[in-house]
Scaffold this motif. Structure first.
Motif, PDB file in Angstrom:
ATOM      1  N   THR A 159       0.890  -1.198   0.044  1.00  0.00           N
ATOM      2  CA  THR A 159      -0.116   0.151  -0.022  1.00  0.00           C
ATOM      3  C   THR A 159       0.725   1.325   0.022  1.00  0.00           C
ATOM      4  N   GLY A 162       2.560   1.632  -3.332  1.00  0.00           N
ATOM      5  CA  GLY A 162       1.486   1.747  -4.442  1.00  0.00           C
ATOM      6  C   GLY A 162       1.655   0.736  -5.584  1.00  0.00           C
ATOM      7  N   PRO A 165      -1.995  -2.641  -6.907  1.00  0.00           N
ATOM      8  CA  PRO A 165      -3.068  -2.150  -6.195  1.00  0.00           C
ATOM      9  C   PRO A 165      -4.366  -3.250  -6.027  1.00  0.00           C
ATOM     10  N   SER A 166      -4.440  -4.018  -7.162  1.00  0.00           N
ATOM     11  CA  SER A 166      -5.645  -5.097  -7.496  1.00  0.00           C
ATOM     12  C   SER A 166      -5.456  -6.397  -6.498  1.00  0.00           C
ATOM     13  N   VAL A 168      -4.114  -5.594  -3.155  1.00  0.00           N
ATOM     14  CA  VAL A 168      -4.182  -5.109  -1.669  1.00  0.00           C
ATOM     15  C   VAL A 168      -5.319  -5.551  -1.104  1.00  0.00           C
TER      16      VAL A 168
END
Length: 496
Positions: A159, A162, A165-166, A168
């Motif tokens: 997180t 970055g 993101p899919s 997380v």
């Protein structure tokens, strides 16, 4: 009618006493459990079981051999006989003579084993036995806490960077699922540990995390799901055990299978909703607030004291009282600020062992023990060093505590300065705690502070042991021509 419960207890005791020798005695049992109708036993040596004699007992309706050896006693009866059977088996194990330890030339290791056994005997007080039972509730949860804690750490790192993101949200679900239901597991284990039906303890504790409790008002406030946390679950399950035991004694056997679970869940559930959740919630909040206040206003001193006293707490068995506190803090804040400070005790132990190694160049036995135990010590497993080296020698145990105090004081100081250092799970220590470290600052800063705390613990433990860990006579005795492996002068030891 007033004699019926007493007569029932005697009957159940007699049945349990008749069954135990026919299954080979307590030493032949690896597990004891029961379901609705059957006593389920793990058998070590099947040849010791007397099937026909068991079937001839009046209370036995039959036997079934599956993954466990199952004795059919019927609904109601099995729930009453099993606790008696467990009690008799425990008593039988306690009276069995202990196996003779192997004789070795390493007298220091033998002395450490003696000290360990003596300390275990001292720990057999009602308070310490109760704390041990509390530990038995939480210790089985540690693997899940560790696994989910590490996943949470990975998720936090992704997180912050970055990345992915899919992925997380999936990691967040994996890391949080167990913690959202930890109350249920605590309730299950509590009932199991204190002699109730585990699933009933879990069922009552599940009320605490049920979303629908938000529609209930207690003490003039709306309840919130999870209020009271593990402390509420512990209290609810303990209450459920008492209600269940009362029902087992009072409810006729023919109605037991229907009435006992109903009353256990209903009565315990109502008390949980309209009392325990609120009280436990207030206690949990107070624990979190006090821990934060203590470290914010006196972190250096508090860390020094906690880091220095943790090894003696372990020796006394009192460290087990901290397990529910750690779990409560993890529930509230996502990490426990106490564990990294307490982990410094292990660092002091490692530093002390290194100093002993250098101060006794002619004592092969002690140096061999240290070399074999140090890798585990760096990973936070200190028992080999404690019972094999520092505790039998006496003074190095004290200097190891001093090393832990300095490391704990350093970590506590940073908490006082606003840089909280915590752990997302309990269990690991030393280097093994790095994947679980978390705080309110950047992960790099948090890891550096923890690493520096370990380094200070190592150094302080080493220096205090090197310069103050031995008297002249101890060095003569332990470094003499024959390089004896034991402390031959009890007056030099702090352990009587």
């Amino acid at each position: 009618m007033s004699e019926e419960p007493h007569m029932s207890v005697d009957k159940n005791h007699a049945t349990a006493a008749a069954i135990l020798p026919l299954v080979g005695g307590a030493a032949n049992l690896s597990s004891i459990a029961h379901c609705m109708t059957r006593l389920r036993l793990g058998i070590r040596d099947r040849s010791l079981v007397q099937d026909e004699a068991l079937k001839a007992l009046p209370a036995v309706m039959g036997v079934v051999e599956d993954d466990t050896y199952q004795i059919v006693l019927g609904p109601g009866a099995v729930a009453r006989i099993t606790p008696e059977f467990e009690r008799l088996a425990e008593e039988a194990r306690a009276t069995e003579p202990a196996a003779e330890p192997p004789t070795t030339a390493d007298e220091l290791a033998a002395q450490g084993a003696t000290l360990k056994a003596r300390q275990k005997a001292r720990n057999a007080t009602p308070v310490k036995l109760f704390l041990r039972r509390i530990a038995n509730i939480f210790v089985p949860l540690i693997p899940a806490l560790i696994g989910c804690g590490i996943v949470a750490g990975i998720n936090g790192l992704l997180t912050n960077l970055g990345w992915l993101p899919s992925v997380v949200p999936a990691l967040a679900a994996i890391a949080s699922g167990f913690m959202s239901l930890i109350a249920v597991f605590v309730g299950y284990n509590t009932a199991k540990e204190f002699g109730g039906t585990p699933i009933l303890g879990g069922a009552v504790a599940a009320i605490i995390v049920f979303p629908g409790v938000a529609n209930i008002t207690a003490f003039g406030q709306k309840l919130s799901p999870g209020q009271g946390g593990v402390l509420g679950a512990l209290a609810a399950a303990l209450l459920a055990v008492q209600v269940e035991k009362w029902c087992r004694k009072s409810v006729p056997e023919a109605l037991d299978v229907l009435v006992t679970p109903t009353l256990t869940v209903l009565l315990s559930g109502l008390v949980t909703l309209f009392g325990l959740m609120y009280v436990a919630g207030e206690v949990s909040t107070a624990i979190g607030s006090f821990a934060n206040w203590l470290l914010a206003h006196g972190g250096a001193f508090a860390g020094f004291v906690l880091g220095g006293l943790f090894l003696p707490l372990v020796m006394l068995g009192l460290h087990q009282a901290l397990i529910p506190l750690h779990t409560t803090l993890i529930e509230q804040q996502g990490y426990t600020v106490l564990l990294p400070i307490l982990a410094m005790a292990g660092a002091g132990q490692v530093g002390a062992a290194l100093a002993v190694y250098l101060r006794l160049p002619r004592n092969r036995s002690i140096r061999t023990t240290i070399k074999s135990a140090l890798p585990a010590g760096f990973l936070g497993v200190g028992e080999p060093l404690i019972y094999g080296v520092s505790l039998p020698l006496g003074r190095p145990f004290v200097t190891a505590c001093i090393g832990g105090a300095f490391g704990g004081g350093f970590v506590g100081l940073f908490n006082q300065l606003g840089n909280a250092i915590g752990s997302t799970a309990i269990g690991p220590s030393g280097w093994a705690l790095f994947p679980l470290i978390k705080g309110n600052q950047g992960i790099a800063t948090t890891l550096v502070v923890y690493a520096l705390g370990l380094a200070i613990g190592y150094l302080a433990g080493f220096l205090t042991t090197y310069f103050f860990g031995f008297s002249k006579q101890m060095l003569v005795d332990l470094n003499g021509p024959s390089a004896p492996a034991a402390v031959s002068t009890p007056r030099e030891s702090v352990i009587a």
